[in-house]
Each structure stands twice: as structure tokens, then as C-alpha cells.
Design an enzyme around this catalytic site. Structure first.
Site, PDB file in Angstrom:
ATOM      1  N   SER A  45       0.828  -1.205   0.000  1.00  0.00           N
ATOM      2  CA  SER A  45       0.000   0.000   0.000  1.00  0.00           C
ATOM      3  C   SER A  45       0.869   1.264   0.000  1.00  0.00           C
ATOM      4  O   SER A  45       1.707   1.434  -0.874  1.00  0.00           O
ATOM      5  CB  SER A  45      -0.956  -0.050   1.191  1.00  0.00           C
ATOM      6  OG  SER A  45      -1.959   0.943   1.094  1.00  0.00           O
ATOM      7  N   ASP A  74      -9.706  -3.306  -5.973  1.00  0.00           N
ATOM      8  CA  ASP A  74      -9.045  -2.492  -4.957  1.00  0.00           C
ATOM      9  C   ASP A  74      -9.535  -1.056  -5.057  1.00  0.00           C
ATOM     10  O   ASP A  74      -9.288  -0.368  -6.050  1.00  0.00           O
ATOM     11  CB  ASP A  74      -7.526  -2.557  -5.170  1.00  0.00           C
ATOM     12  CG  ASP A  74      -6.741  -1.959  -4.010  1.00  0.00           C
ATOM     13  OD1 ASP A  74      -7.317  -1.178  -3.245  1.00  0.00           O
ATOM     14  OD2 ASP A  74      -5.546  -2.285  -3.885  1.00  0.00           O
ATOM     15  N   HIS A 133      -7.099  -5.750  -0.548  1.00  0.00           N
ATOM     16  CA  HIS A 133      -6.002  -4.789  -0.352  1.00  0.00           C
ATOM     17  C   HIS A 133      -5.274  -5.090   0.954  1.00  0.00           C
ATOM     18  O   HIS A 133      -4.042  -5.126   1.000  1.00  0.00           O
ATOM     19  CB  HIS A 133      -6.572  -3.361  -0.348  1.00  0.00           C
ATOM     20  CG  HIS A 133      -5.535  -2.292  -0.240  1.00  0.00           C
ATOM     21  ND1 HIS A 133      -4.954  -1.707  -1.347  1.00  0.00           N
ATOM     22  CD2 HIS A 133      -4.978  -1.696   0.844  1.00  0.00           C
ATOM     23  CE1 HIS A 133      -4.073  -0.793  -0.941  1.00  0.00           C
ATOM     24  NE2 HIS A 133      -4.074  -0.769   0.380  1.00  0.00           N
TER      25      HIS A 133
END
Length: 324
Positions: free
Chosen positions: A136, A270, A299
Site C-alpha cells: 500500500s 481495490d 487490499h
């Protein structure tokens, strides 16, 4: 590359100050100190995990254990929390009690980049090669690290569900930006009140919040209890607010300069980096190793798919490791 051994995985846990901020480090493997240049027993390679946000090392506990075993326990695998995202143990403050101000705004996005570089400088010999596995916003941090410290011996960087562009314009970003940038202070009081609950009740609330998952990693439950700390939440939300404002344009120059070292892994559903972000980067870098998830992983894969992700990564890196 997977080990069939059922022996317990060596796991070392540390709470340290890095750039003056409390930092949680989890280390898989017998290698606890990689900073001594004169040591003849140093491994050739370190796998270092750069977390997402919340940047709590505990979320990656199962992941680093599975990765370490998948690598036949040949290389250390470390995860370093973001500055100030962990609840320090009793007797340790969130900020080091010192007159020296090591880094201004260490809890901000720029500070978190320098925090990781500082950690490597102080804790890892410059002769050790690195595999950076980022998740991320950790992917943005990793690209910045490679941009600012080209001397790092990065063998590969694996960027999982990369939030490296247009965060505020993503579906989740449009929802969260007003909350993070204008209303985050309103969350502090409820968190403060919840912080007085018994630990068992906090765990029950976390289980309730994650009840929609068929299987949830137990370490995610215990780690999430950190989120009942006002100091942790304040630092987490502050960093997130900066993400919305600062992660705008993709750094295509750094990507181009390091393309052969990078593996991108995008999700199909996502809401932080939607599929058209994948389509666009794939078009801009047709020779890059840019993959689209075919397994439906979320995610926040650390909540329920750490072992599956670790197995994929060990497969991706087999060729690189055989050339060492």
C-alpha cells in the site's frame, strides 16, 4: 523453495527509538544484528517489509514467518513499523526523551521515508543486499527510498497493492479524504473513551468489526488492539491525511530508472488503487513486471491471506535468488 520443517520459526521482537520515535521491529531468523561490517556470519540478503497504513508490524507477523519458511530459512525477514504507529511497552514513551530533535515531522509521510532510511543506515550493513517488500503506502515510501538513496543495494522491490498515485481520487480516497483532512480530530474522543475498556472487550470489538471474514489471522486481532490508543490513532490518521494531499502524481521517472528491479501487484477490486491505474501503468511501462491479482485477494491481504501472498512472492523471486 519451501521448507517442509515444522520447527518453530525464530522470531525476535524489539521496541526501539528511530529518529526519536517509538518503532516496533519484528525479525524472523537467527540474525538479530546486521550492522557489524566485520562479522563473517552476515547473510548476503535481507528481506525488509515496508508496511501500509496502519503501519503496525504485528499485522505482518504471519506474513514474515511464512516468507522466511518459504525461503528455506536462508535469509532474515524483518518488518519495521511506521514511526509512532505502535503502542510502546510500559516505561517507553512515544517520543524519545532527548534534547536532540532527530527529524522534524517524523510522523508525516516524508518523515516516514527518512525513518526507514535511518533505520537501514543504523541497523544494516551497507554490504547487505536488500529485497524490499512494500504494501500500500509502503510502495510510495519504497520508491522514495530508492530515489533518495541510490546507494542502497536493492536486488528487488515488490510493490503490493501500490498506492503510488491519485490517492484522493480513488474510490476509497474520495470517501476518506474529507474525514482524514477535516474531521479526524473528532475521532480522538471516542478512541480515548474506548481505550479504558478491558483488553478482552477490545479484542471482542475487533472480532466483531472483522466478522465478515471467513478466516482472520489471529495476530491481526491482537495487533488491532493498538488502535485503541489515542497516540497511535493520531499518528496513523495524520500520516493518512498527508497521503491524500501528497500522493498525487505517479513518480514515473524513478520507476523508469529502476524498472528492472520492480514487481508491481495490483488488485482487481481495490478501491485504493483501482484497476484502471493498473491498465495505465501497464501501458506506460510495457516491459515492466506489472501483475494483476487473479486470486481475489483484498487490499489488506495481511488480514486473511498472508501465507498465500508469501508463497507467491517466493515463486516470483526464485530466479533472482538462484543467481546470488
Amino acid at each position: 523453495m519451501r521448507s517442509g520443517s515444522e520447527e518453530p520459526v525464530p522470531l525476535h521482537e524489539e521496541f526501539i527509538y528511530c529518529c526519536g520515535a517509538a518503532t516496533h521491529v519484528l525479525k524472523c531468523g537467527p540474525w538479530k544484528d546486521l550492522s557489524k561490517d566485520e562479522s563473517k556470519n552476515l547473510p548476503r540478503l535481507l528481506f525488509m517489509i515496508i508496511p501500509g497504513n496502519p503501519g503496525l508490524a504485528g499485522y505482518y507477523r504471519t506474513f514474515i514467518q511464512a516468507l522466511y519458511c518459504g525461503l528455506n530459512q536462508q535469509y532474515p525477514v524483518w518488518v519495521v513499523s511506521h514511526a509512532g504507529h505502535c503502542k510502546p511497552p510500559s516505561g517507553m514513551e512515544m517520543i524519545e526523551d532527548t534534547d536532540i530533535k532527530e527529524l522534524e515531522d517524523v510522523f508525516g509521510l516524508n518523515g516516514q521515508v527518512e525513518h526507514k532510511l535511518n533505520f537501514l543506515k543504523k541497523n544494516v550493513s551497507k554490504d547487505i543486499k536488500l529485497v524490499l517488500i512494500a504494501h500500500s503506502i509502503g510502495c510510495y515510501i519504497t520508491l522514495e527510498m530508492m530515489k533518495r538513496a541510490s546507494e542502497l543495494q536493492v536486488l528487488r522491490s515488490v510493490l503490493l497493492f501500490p498506492t503510488i498515485e491519485r490517492m484522493a481520487q480513488s474510490p476509497q480516497g474520495k470517501l476518506m479524504t474529507p474525514l482524514l483532512c477535516k474531521l479526524r480530530y473528532a475521532l480522538y474522543m471516542p478512541v480515548y473513551l474506548l481505550s479504558f475498556l478491558p483488553e478482552g472487550l477490545k479484542a471482542s470489538l475487533v472480532r466483531f468489526a472483522l466478522r465478515g471474514m471467513k478466516t482472520c489471522d489471529e495476530s491481526s486481532i491482537t495487533t488491532s488492539i493498538n488502535l485503541f490508543s489515542v497516540d497511535c490513532i493520531a499518528n496513523i490518521l495524520y500520516m493518512a491525511s498527508q497521503e491524500m494531499m501528497k500522493v498525487v502524481e505517479r513518480d514515473s521517472i524513478t520507476i523508469k530508472q529502476n524498472l528492472k528491479k520492480l514487481i508491481f501487484y495490483y488488485g482487481t477490486g481495490d478501491s485504493w488503487c483501482p484497476q484502471h491505474y493498473y491498465d495505465e501503468i501497464k501501458m506506460d511501462f510495457p516491459d515492466g513486471d506489472i501483475r494483476l491479482c487473479e486470486k481475489g485477494l483484498r487490499h489488506a491481504f495481511v488480514l486473511d491471506a498472508s501465507k498465500e501472498m508469501a508463497a507467491m512472492i517466493t515463486d516470483w523471486l526464485q530466479d533472482d535468488l538462484t543467481k546470488l
